[in-house]
Design an enzyme around this catalytic site. Structure first.
Site, PDB file in Angstrom:
ATOM      1  N   ARG A 238     -23.890  55.099 144.723  1.00  0.00           N
ATOM      2  CA  ARG A 238     -23.183  56.389 144.415  1.00  0.00           C
ATOM      3  C   ARG A 238     -24.380  57.328 143.910  1.00  0.00           C
ATOM      4  O   ARG A 238     -24.433  58.437 144.321  1.00  0.00           O
ATOM      5  CB  ARG A 238     -22.126  56.164 143.375  1.00  0.00           C
TER       6      ARG A 238
ATOM      7  N   GLY B 278     -29.575  31.177 138.763  1.00  0.00           N
ATOM      8  CA  GLY B 278     -31.039  31.519 138.602  1.00  0.00           C
ATOM      9  C   GLY B 278     -31.549  30.561 139.225  1.00  0.00           C
ATOM     10  O   GLY B 278     -32.093  29.341 138.757  1.00  0.00           O
ATOM     11  N   ARG B 279     -32.034  30.732 140.864  1.00  0.00           N
ATOM     12  CA  ARG B 279     -32.487  29.564 141.679  1.00  0.00           C
ATOM     13  C   ARG B 279     -34.060  29.465 141.217  1.00  0.00           C
ATOM     14  O   ARG B 279     -34.324  28.310 141.039  1.00  0.00           O
ATOM     15  CB  ARG B 279     -32.532  30.086 143.137  1.00  0.00           C
TER      16      ARG B 279
ATOM     17  N   ASP C 106     -35.325  38.721 137.592  1.00  0.00           N
ATOM     18  CA  ASP C 106     -36.695  38.197 138.101  1.00  0.00           C
ATOM     19  C   ASP C 106     -37.529  39.239 138.830  1.00  0.00           C
ATOM     20  O   ASP C 106     -38.214  38.496 139.713  1.00  0.00           O
ATOM     21  CB  ASP C 106     -36.420  36.693 138.767  1.00  0.00           C
TER      22      ASP C 106
ATOM     23  N   GLY D 145     -25.399  30.400 121.152  1.00  0.00           N
ATOM     24  CA  GLY D 145     -25.633  29.217 120.075  1.00  0.00           C
ATOM     25  C   GLY D 145     -25.737  27.803 120.641  1.00  0.00           C
ATOM     26  O   GLY D 145     -25.357  26.933 120.146  1.00  0.00           O
TER      27      GLY D 145
ATOM     28  N   ARG E 285     -16.808  17.722 122.193  1.00  0.00           N
ATOM     29  CA  ARG E 285     -17.412  17.348 123.411  1.00  0.00           C
ATOM     30  C   ARG E 285     -18.807  17.853 123.373  1.00  0.00           C
ATOM     31  O   ARG E 285     -19.057  19.011 122.843  1.00  0.00           O
ATOM     32  CB  ARG E 285     -16.618  17.725 124.697  1.00  0.00           C
TER      33      ARG E 285
ATOM     34  N   GLY F 150     -28.250  38.885 147.454  1.00  0.00           N
ATOM     35  CA  GLY F 150     -27.140  38.297 146.907  1.00  0.00           C
ATOM     36  C   GLY F 150     -26.324  39.896 146.282  1.00  0.00           C
ATOM     37  O   GLY F 150     -27.397  40.691 145.723  1.00  0.00           O
TER      38      GLY F 150
ATOM     39  N   ASP G  19     -30.294  37.982 138.588  1.00  0.00           N
ATOM     40  CA  ASP G  19     -31.263  36.986 137.966  1.00  0.00           C
ATOM     41  C   ASP G  19     -32.360  37.689 137.071  1.00  0.00           C
ATOM     42  O   ASP G  19     -33.227  36.928 136.240  1.00  0.00           O
ATOM     43  CB  ASP G  19     -32.141  36.456 139.374  1.00  0.00           C
TER      44      ASP G  19
ATOM     45  N   ARG H 277     -19.475  16.452 129.330  1.00  0.00           N
ATOM     46  CA  ARG H 277     -18.543  17.103 130.498  1.00  0.00           C
ATOM     47  C   ARG H 277     -19.718  18.270 131.164  1.00  0.00           C
ATOM     48  O   ARG H 277     -20.489  18.556 130.735  1.00  0.00           O
ATOM     49  CB  ARG H 277     -17.488  17.843 130.145  1.00  0.00           C
TER      50      ARG H 277
ATOM     51  N   ASP I  26     -35.758  40.450 145.075  1.00  0.00           N
ATOM     52  CA  ASP I  26     -37.152  40.111 145.445  1.00  0.00           C
ATOM     53  C   ASP I  26     -37.176  40.026 147.097  1.00  0.00           C
ATOM     54  O   ASP I  26     -38.189  40.646 147.655  1.00  0.00           O
ATOM     55  CB  ASP I  26     -37.938  38.990 144.568  1.00  0.00           C
TER      56      ASP I  26
ATOM     57  N   ARG J  93     -27.977  38.423 154.170  1.00  0.00           N
ATOM     58  CA  ARG J  93     -29.370  37.743 154.147  1.00  0.00           C
ATOM     59  C   ARG J  93     -29.638  37.525 155.518  1.00  0.00           C
ATOM     60  O   ARG J  93     -29.063  36.952 156.330  1.00  0.00           O
ATOM     61  CB  ARG J  93     -29.447  36.414 153.393  1.00  0.00           C
TER      62      ARG J  93
ATOM     63  N   THR K  40     -30.308  42.644 141.064  1.00  0.00           N
ATOM     64  CA  THR K  40     -30.130  41.281 141.270  1.00  0.00           C
ATOM     65  C   THR K  40     -29.626  40.664 139.712  1.00  0.00           C
ATOM     66  O   THR K  40     -30.070  41.327 138.764  1.00  0.00           O
ATOM     67  CB  THR K  40     -31.439  40.548 141.659  1.00  0.00           C
TER      68      THR K  40
ATOM     69  N   ARG L 144     -25.126  60.575 146.021  1.00  0.00           N
ATOM     70  CA  ARG L 144     -24.970  62.074 145.155  1.00  0.00           C
ATOM     71  C   ARG L 144     -26.146  62.852 144.818  1.00  0.00           C
ATOM     72  O   ARG L 144     -26.321  63.895 145.153  1.00  0.00           O
ATOM     73  CB  ARG L 144     -23.994  61.942 143.976  1.00  0.00           C
TER      74      ARG L 144
ATOM     75  N   HIS M  55     -20.430  31.452 141.018  1.00  0.00           N
ATOM     76  CA  HIS M  55     -20.397  32.733 141.543  1.00  0.00           C
ATOM     77  C   HIS M  55     -19.443  33.908 140.905  1.00  0.00           C
ATOM     78  O   HIS M  55     -19.570  34.804 141.149  1.00  0.00           O
ATOM     79  CB  HIS M  55     -19.986  32.958 143.082  1.00  0.00           C
TER      80      HIS M  55
ATOM     81  N   ALA N  35     -19.613  16.821 116.536  1.00  0.00           N
ATOM     82  CA  ALA N  35     -19.540  18.138 116.523  1.00  0.00           C
ATOM     83  C   ALA N  35     -19.568  18.635 118.127  1.00  0.00           C
ATOM     84  O   ALA N  35     -20.314  17.718 118.969  1.00  0.00           O
ATOM     85  CB  ALA N  35     -20.621  18.835 115.718  1.00  0.00           C
TER      86      ALA N  35
HETATM   87  O1  F6P Z   1     -30.375  35.586 143.533  1.00  0.00           O
HETATM   88  C1  F6P Z   1     -28.910  35.777 143.122  1.00  0.00           C
HETATM   89  C2  F6P Z   1     -28.519  34.432 143.139  1.00  0.00           C
HETATM   90  O2  F6P Z   1     -27.146  34.622 142.326  1.00  0.00           O
HETATM   91  C3  F6P Z   1     -29.182  33.088 142.584  1.00  0.00           C
HETATM   92  O3  F6P Z   1     -29.351  33.342 141.144  1.00  0.00           O
HETATM   93  C4  F6P Z   1     -28.730  32.146 143.100  1.00  0.00           C
HETATM   94  O4  F6P Z   1     -29.399  30.850 143.319  1.00  0.00           O
HETATM   95  C5  F6P Z   1     -28.432  32.614 144.689  1.00  0.00           C
HETATM   96  O5  F6P Z   1     -28.245  34.023 144.363  1.00  0.00           O
HETATM   97  C6  F6P Z   1     -27.096  32.043 145.236  1.00  0.00           C
HETATM   98  O6  F6P Z   1     -27.167  32.803 146.558  1.00  0.00           O
HETATM   99  P1  F6P Z   1     -25.909  32.438 147.458  1.00  0.00           P
HETATM  100  O7  F6P Z   1     -24.857  33.118 147.073  1.00  0.00           O
HETATM  101  O8  F6P Z   1     -26.373  33.235 149.037  1.00  0.00           O
HETATM  102  O9  F6P Z   1     -25.640  31.001 147.641  1.00  0.00           O
END
Ligand code: F6P
Length: 326
Positions: A25, A175-176, A134, A190, A167, A15, A132, A250, A107, A76, A130, A29, A256, A218
């Site tokens: 860059r 964050g998969r 992670d 908050g 609402r 991603g 994420d 809601r 990763d 990918r 990334t 460089r 993205h 609230a």
């Molecule tokens: O790894 C980054 C990430 O944005 C994850 O949080 C999300 O689940 C995944 O990529 C979505 O990937 P794609 O854009 O390939 O659907």
């Protein structure tokens, strides 16, 4: 710096994340600074297999430090998961006289680099990029700071509507496999509650939170990480609507928008520092390591360590949400 490396290949994979361009860059460089040729590889491992490569010069990376996405594009690659795919990639590197690599990604990218480096004994180092956050071996990954600021801006706007209409909003963030975007943005906006994978925070905790001030009119924000085991924001929204019809509920999925946009100053500086360190590390003989920043100090960590998901959630953060949402 004594090295036999003459041509470093650089690519982005997985991603996209804001700051990848600043990372490219920095690699280009720095290599040129040390009189090493640089080859840009388009579309990550997929492009490597297809021989989609070109020589980069200092102008190839002009005016990109502020741009989101990646000028090298990303993908990918399923082919690279196979030994045949990796063999093709290696042959293309040989054909283009690329004798070392800098991999920029998350990763999946580093796990693939780990296998590739071992299989073909090619010098390879990585940079953590990334949204994420992670990866183990760096306090922050390139793109995380920008992404969490994007989320905070978006949730602040949602809060205006939530407040005006009294609402309850369930906001899903990316964050998969990791709740680190949800965790920080929950505190910063908050939020009344957050739901993240791999923790004991669950729907029951949300119910008791809503029970607590049932009669209060609230606005309420609940941040849910995409990978949360309860099954996503819409499912949680339906459960809450059924149990608490008095709340005007809601659901909003940020999606993205979190991956795009101009990188923050933090991400640009992180990418620049780590990019210089990665190339210097490669020239100094580092192999199969990711360069990152821990306690504001450049650190290198073996790929085998980094690619264990760093989804460890600091329990103090969860406690902070609980205390501050009183
Ligand atoms: O790894 C980054 C990430 O944005 C994850 O949080 C999300 O689940 C995944 O990529 C979505 O990937 P794609 O854009 O390939 O659907």
């Amino acid at each position: 710096m004594s090295t036999s490396i003459e041509n470093i290949g650089v690519f982005t994979s997985g991603g996209d994340s804001p700051g990848m361009n600043a990372a490219i860059r920095a690699v280009v460089r720095t290599a040129l600074y040390y009189n090493i040729q640089v080859t840009g590889i388009r579309r990550g491992y997929e492009g490597m297999i297809n021989g989609d490569m070109f020589i980069m010069d200092r102008r190839s990376v002009a005016n990109i430090v502020q741009r989101g996405g990646t000028i090298l594009k990303t993908a990918r690659s399923d082919q690279f998961r196979t030994p045949e795919g990796r063999k093709k990639a290696y042959q293309q590197l040989q054909k283009n006289k690329v004798d070392a690599l800098v991999a920029i990604g998350g990763d999946g990218t580093l796990a693939a680099a780990h296998i590739f480096g071992q299989e073909f004994n090619i010098p390879i180092v990585g940079m953590p990029a990334t949204i994420d956050n992670d990866l183990f071996g760096t306090d922050f990954t390139i793109g995380y700071d920008t992404a969490i600021n994007t989320v905070v801006n978006a949730v602040d706007r949602i809060r205006d509507t939530a407040e005006s209409h009294d609402r309850l909003f369930i906001v899903e963030v990316m964050g998969r496999d990791s709740g680190l975007i949800a965790l920080r943005t929950g505190i910063a906006t908050g939020a009344e509650a957050i739901l993240i994978p791999g923790t004991t925070t669950d729907i029951e905790a949300i119910y008791s939170r809503l029970e607590r001030d049932r009669r209060h009119k609230a606005s309420k924000i609940i941040i849910v990480a995409e990978g949360e085991e309860e099954g996503g924001a819409f499912k949680i929204g339906d459960q809450i609507k059924e149990k608490y019809p008095n709340y005007d509920t809601r659901v909003s999925i940020l999606g993205h928008i979190q991956r795009g946009g101009s990188p923050s100053c933090m991400d640009r500086v992180l990418a620049s520092r780590v990019g210089v360190a990665a190339v210097e590390g490669l020239l100094d003989g580092h192999r199969n390591e990711m360069f990152g920043l821990i306690h504001n100090t450049i650190t290198s960590t073996n790929f085998s360590q980094t690619i264990k998901h760093n989804t460890i959630i600091n329990p103090n953060f969860l406690k902070i949400v609980e205390i501050l949402s009183l």
